[in-house]
Motif scaffolding. Sequence first.
Motif, PDB file in Angstrom:
ATOM      1  N   PHE A  93      -0.990  -1.727  -2.059  1.00  0.00           N
ATOM      2  CA  PHE A  93      -1.366  -2.780  -2.532  1.00  0.00           C
ATOM      3  C   PHE A  93      -1.694  -3.896  -1.106  1.00  0.00           C
ATOM      4  O   PHE A  93      -2.876  -4.282  -1.534  1.00  0.00           O
ATOM      5  N   ALA A  94      -1.005  -4.000  -0.167  1.00  0.00           N
ATOM      6  CA  ALA A  94      -1.228  -4.755   0.753  1.00  0.00           C
ATOM      7  C   ALA A  94      -2.531  -4.182   1.530  1.00  0.00           C
ATOM      8  O   ALA A  94      -3.399  -5.263   2.020  1.00  0.00           O
ATOM      9  N   ALA A  95      -2.629  -3.128   1.728  1.00  0.00           N
ATOM     10  CA  ALA A  95      -3.774  -2.453   2.405  1.00  0.00           C
ATOM     11  C   ALA A  95      -5.001  -2.912   1.828  1.00  0.00           C
ATOM     12  O   ALA A  95      -6.062  -3.019   1.928  1.00  0.00           O
ATOM     13  N   ASP A  96      -5.071  -2.773   0.228  1.00  0.00           N
ATOM     14  CA  ASP A  96      -6.164  -2.956  -0.504  1.00  0.00           C
ATOM     15  C   ASP A  96      -6.951  -4.276  -0.541  1.00  0.00           C
ATOM     16  O   ASP A  96      -7.895  -4.742  -0.651  1.00  0.00           O
ATOM     17  N   VAL A  97      -5.749  -5.562  -0.212  1.00  0.00           N
ATOM     18  CA  VAL A  97      -6.169  -6.727  -0.228  1.00  0.00           C
ATOM     19  C   VAL A  97      -6.117  -7.194   1.388  1.00  0.00           C
ATOM     20  O   VAL A  97      -6.340  -8.438   1.609  1.00  0.00           O
TER      21      VAL A  97
END
Length: 189
Positions: A93-97
């Motif tokens: 999730f952190a990578a996506d945002v």
Amino acid sequence: MQGKREGYARRMKNHGFLKKFYPDEWLDSAYHINFASWYEKGYRGVTFDIDNTLVPHGAPADRRAIDLFRRLHEMGFRTCLISNNRKSRVAPFAADVESDYLCMANKPSVKGYCRACEIIQVPTDKTIFIGDQLFTDVWGARRAGMYCILVNPIDPKEEIQIVLKRFLEKPVLKAYARDRGTNGGQKNC
């Protein structure tokens, strides 16, 4: 039964201990916050819970979350996700945002909030925390010295332990709304 509830509400009205669980603000959604005004006030960090704050529980980052973080970074904010979930949930999730993150944060422990601020190199008093739960998100962030915004959960379908917490949150949110003269994050119909 009604009389018992009213008696309980009267007793709770006089107990200031509930205030330690009050958010600084209670809004409908993380997506309706005017972040530019917070930047103008000198805030430089924004930290978030993930599940039911940004997306439904367990969902991947969606276009709305990705766009929000892009706008925050363009404004100059540093961001960090603070989650009690495992790395396998938080890291993708952190990578996506494109955000920093702290998994297994042990919220409401103050240590996790302070560690997140160390990661983004922004002091707690210049960092906003946004989450959907009083007894983990809000209580921990307040004790860490962060400005805390409670948002309504995105999805009403939750795990049983969260449903139980929501039941316990109701008297606190009712007292908050009464003390602030507001209906909080409740949707106006």
